[in-house]
Design an enzyme around this catalytic site. Structure first.
Site, PDB file in Angstrom:
ATOM      1  CG  ASP A   1     -71.839   7.802 -66.517  1.00  0.00           C
ATOM      2  OD1 ASP A   1     -70.741   7.539 -65.986  1.00  0.00           O
ATOM      3  OD2 ASP A   1     -72.926   7.428 -66.053  1.00  0.00           O
TER       4      ASP A   1
ATOM      5  CE1 TYR B   1     -69.255   0.807 -59.015  1.00  0.00           C
ATOM      6  CE2 TYR B   1     -69.959   2.665 -57.681  1.00  0.00           C
ATOM      7  CZ  TYR B   1     -70.182   1.793 -58.731  1.00  0.00           C
ATOM      8  OH  TYR B   1     -71.318   1.902 -59.486  1.00  0.00           O
ATOM      9  CE  LYS B   2     -68.943   0.783 -62.695  1.00  0.00           C
ATOM     10  NZ  LYS B   2     -69.970   1.481 -63.481  1.00  0.00           N
TER      11      LYS B   2
ATOM     12  NE  ARG C   1     -68.455  -5.944 -67.754  1.00  0.00           N
ATOM     13  CZ  ARG C   1     -68.792  -4.917 -66.986  1.00  0.00           C
ATOM     14  NH1 ARG C   1     -69.016  -3.732 -67.524  1.00  0.00           N
ATOM     15  NH2 ARG C   1     -68.892  -5.065 -65.678  1.00  0.00           N
TER      16      ARG C   1
ATOM     17  CG  PHE D   1     -75.078   1.391 -66.677  1.00  0.00           C
ATOM     18  CD1 PHE D   1     -74.354   0.211 -66.765  1.00  0.00           C
ATOM     19  CD2 PHE D   1     -75.780   1.651 -65.513  1.00  0.00           C
ATOM     20  CE1 PHE D   1     -74.330  -0.682 -65.704  1.00  0.00           C
ATOM     21  CE2 PHE D   1     -75.763   0.760 -64.451  1.00  0.00           C
ATOM     22  CZ  PHE D   1     -75.031  -0.416 -64.551  1.00  0.00           C
TER      23      PHE D   1
HETATM   24  C1  LIG Z   1     -71.389   1.444 -62.966  1.00  0.00           C
HETATM   25  C2  LIG Z   1     -72.312   2.395 -63.619  1.00  0.00           C
HETATM   26  C3  LIG Z   1     -73.407   2.934 -62.921  1.00  0.00           C
HETATM   27  C4  LIG Z   1     -73.755   2.481 -61.523  1.00  0.00           C
HETATM   28  O1  LIG Z   1     -74.374   3.485 -60.791  1.00  0.00           O
HETATM   29  P1  LIG Z   1     -74.445   3.352 -59.193  1.00  0.00           P
HETATM   30  O2  LIG Z   1     -75.388   4.388 -58.759  1.00  0.00           O
HETATM   31  O3  LIG Z   1     -73.055   3.550 -58.675  1.00  0.00           O
HETATM   32  O4  LIG Z   1     -74.925   1.971 -58.883  1.00  0.00           O
HETATM   33  C5  LIG Z   1     -74.164   3.903 -63.551  1.00  0.00           C
HETATM   34  N1  LIG Z   1     -73.888   4.302 -64.825  1.00  0.00           N
HETATM   35  C6  LIG Z   1     -72.852   3.778 -65.519  1.00  0.00           C
HETATM   36  C7  LIG Z   1     -72.582   4.250 -66.903  1.00  0.00           C
HETATM   37  C8  LIG Z   1     -72.043   2.797 -64.945  1.00  0.00           C
HETATM   38  O5  LIG Z   1     -71.047   2.258 -65.643  1.00  0.00           O
END
Ligand SMILES: *Cc1c(COP(=O)(O)O)cnc(C)c1O
Length: 397
Positions: free
Chosen positions: A184, A209-210, A356, A113
């Site tokens: 992660d 939050y996911k 998705r 990400f």
């Molecule tokens: C959703 C996601 C994020 C988002 O990070 P935030 O700081 O919560 O905006 C970061 N890394 C990964 C791998 C994600 O899937």
């Protein structure tokens, strides 16, 4: 045995909507509203500043961390909650880099990400020495682990394709080379049966939050292996990671254990929302969640491939190689997803052409999957995506 009929009844889901985007933002548990009201009225309102002690606000980040630990195969006192995932990624990377004094490479893969990669790039720019972020293709990760690699960091389930990495194999290679591993879990926590203790991973981070349904912007979590924690400098050294915050000493001494990864004042109202959601998680077993999620994703893949031959599956077909989402590439994917949403099936889109769909047994059942397949089939057979109103790009896709 987990009762998913019951868990489904514990979420508020708008009428007629099939929600296949819990991998981006989980839906609202019905109890969240009362829980937040309680925190606002009975705690903040009545107790004012005494709430830090009386309502135990100060203990919540670790208590909630312990509840999340159970879902990711971690032992108690190894997880704490706070900040956002991007910040926790930065902290984990900084701590790992600092620990590995003579190693200069932070290794990741090009499917990670972007925020995780940006955090590493920001760290390396700040260090201004010969540290570097090395980005390779996912399948080349292992071959690039060597004695120069301070840490390997990757997202266990690919946010775009839903591919599940072989974390065990990567961690083994890292151990052989003395590199730390930062995992992660953004698309793992609440989705798959990750077991951090078994994996013997060094650090892990994730958001709530996911799949954990904590609400938009709910705080992140960080895990550190108990064998490592007391030799790790937290780097983001805030007062709440100090061994005695209320001594207000001018010299930073990290607390022992996971407490040192705390930074500042916890988001009490957001944590209250997360607690309401974790109450639902208490009633299910993550292995049942995984098993049912595989059934749902299998059903979806089969149905869509049969009825929508123009969609190209980019998620691994083997259940053990994927997380809890299914992605298809389609040239007009953005417009097709807009059409889908208008017809009541909510997924999302990731550039350049990925549709998705996330599957969460807590509130999605096989009838929902069937309806989603039918909806997608209708859009494709009638080219419904080809309407100008579906072409306009929103800020959030
Ligand atoms: C959703 C996601 C994020 C988002 O990070 P935030 O700081 O919560 O905006 C970061 N890394 C990964 C791998 C994600 O899937």
């Amino acid at each position: 045995m987990s009762d998913f009929f019951k868990t489904k009844s514990q979420f508020y889901l708008p009428k007629g909507i099939i929600y296949l985007d819990g991998n981006s933002l989980g839906p609202l548990p019905k109890k969240t509203q009362d829980r937040i009201q309680h925190t606002i009225n009975n705690e903040w309102g009545e107790m004012l500043v005494t709430g830090w002690n009386k309502a135990r606000w100060m203990d919540q980040p670790n208590e909630v961390g312990d509840r999340i630990a159970k879902l990711i195969g971690a032992t108690s006192k190894t997880v704490t909650v706070g900040d956002t995932l991007s910040i926790k990624v930065f902290q984990a990377l900084a701590s790992a880099t600092n620990y590995q004094k003579n190693r200069k490479v932070l290794l990741t893969d090009s499917s990670n990400f972007p925020s995780d990669i940006y955090a590493a790039q920001g760290l390396v720019n700040m260090l201004q020495d010969d540290h570097q972020v090395k980005i390779v293709s996912t399948d080349d990760l292992i071959d690039n682990i060597n004695e120069n690699v301070a840490a390997v960091f990757f997202t266990e389930v690919d946010y775009k394709t839903g591919r599940r990495y072989d974390a065990k194999k990567i961690i083994k290679a890292a151990k052989q080379n003395g590199s730390l591993v930062i995992l992660d879990l953004a698309h793992s926590a609440g989705a798959i049966d990750t077991n951090l203790t078994e994996l013997e991973v060094d650090l892990a981070v994730g958001c709530t939050y996911k799949y954990l349904n904590g609400g938009p912007g709910s705080p992140a979590f960080i895990y550190v292996n108990p064998n490592l924690i007391n030799s790790l400098d937290p780097c983001l050294s805030g007062w709440l990671g100090h061994e005695n915050p209320f001594d207000f000493s001018l010299k930073y001494h990290p607390a022992s254990g996971i407490d040192r990864m705390r930074v500042g004042t916890p988001p009490v109202i957001a944590i209250a929302a997360l607690e309401a959601s974790l109450d639902i998680w208490e009633t299910v077993n993550i292995n049942d969640v995984r098993k049912t999620s595989i059934q749902l994703t299998d059903q979806f893949i089969k149905g869509v491939e049969q009825k929508c031959p123009m969609l190209q599956l980019i998620t691994p077909r083997l259940p053990e190689n994927r997380g809890s989402q299914v992605s298809f590439s389609f040239e007009h994917g953005y417009a097709a997803m807009q059409a889908c949403i208008e017809l009541g099936v909510i997924g999302d889109f990731r550039a350049p052409d990925v549709m998705r769909f996330g599957f969460t047994p807590l509130f999605i059942d096989s009838q929902d999957v069937e309806r989603a397949i039918e909806t997608l089939a209708e859009i494709m057979s009638k080219d419904l995506w080809n309407d100008p109103k579906f072409q306009k790009r929103n800020k959030v896709t």
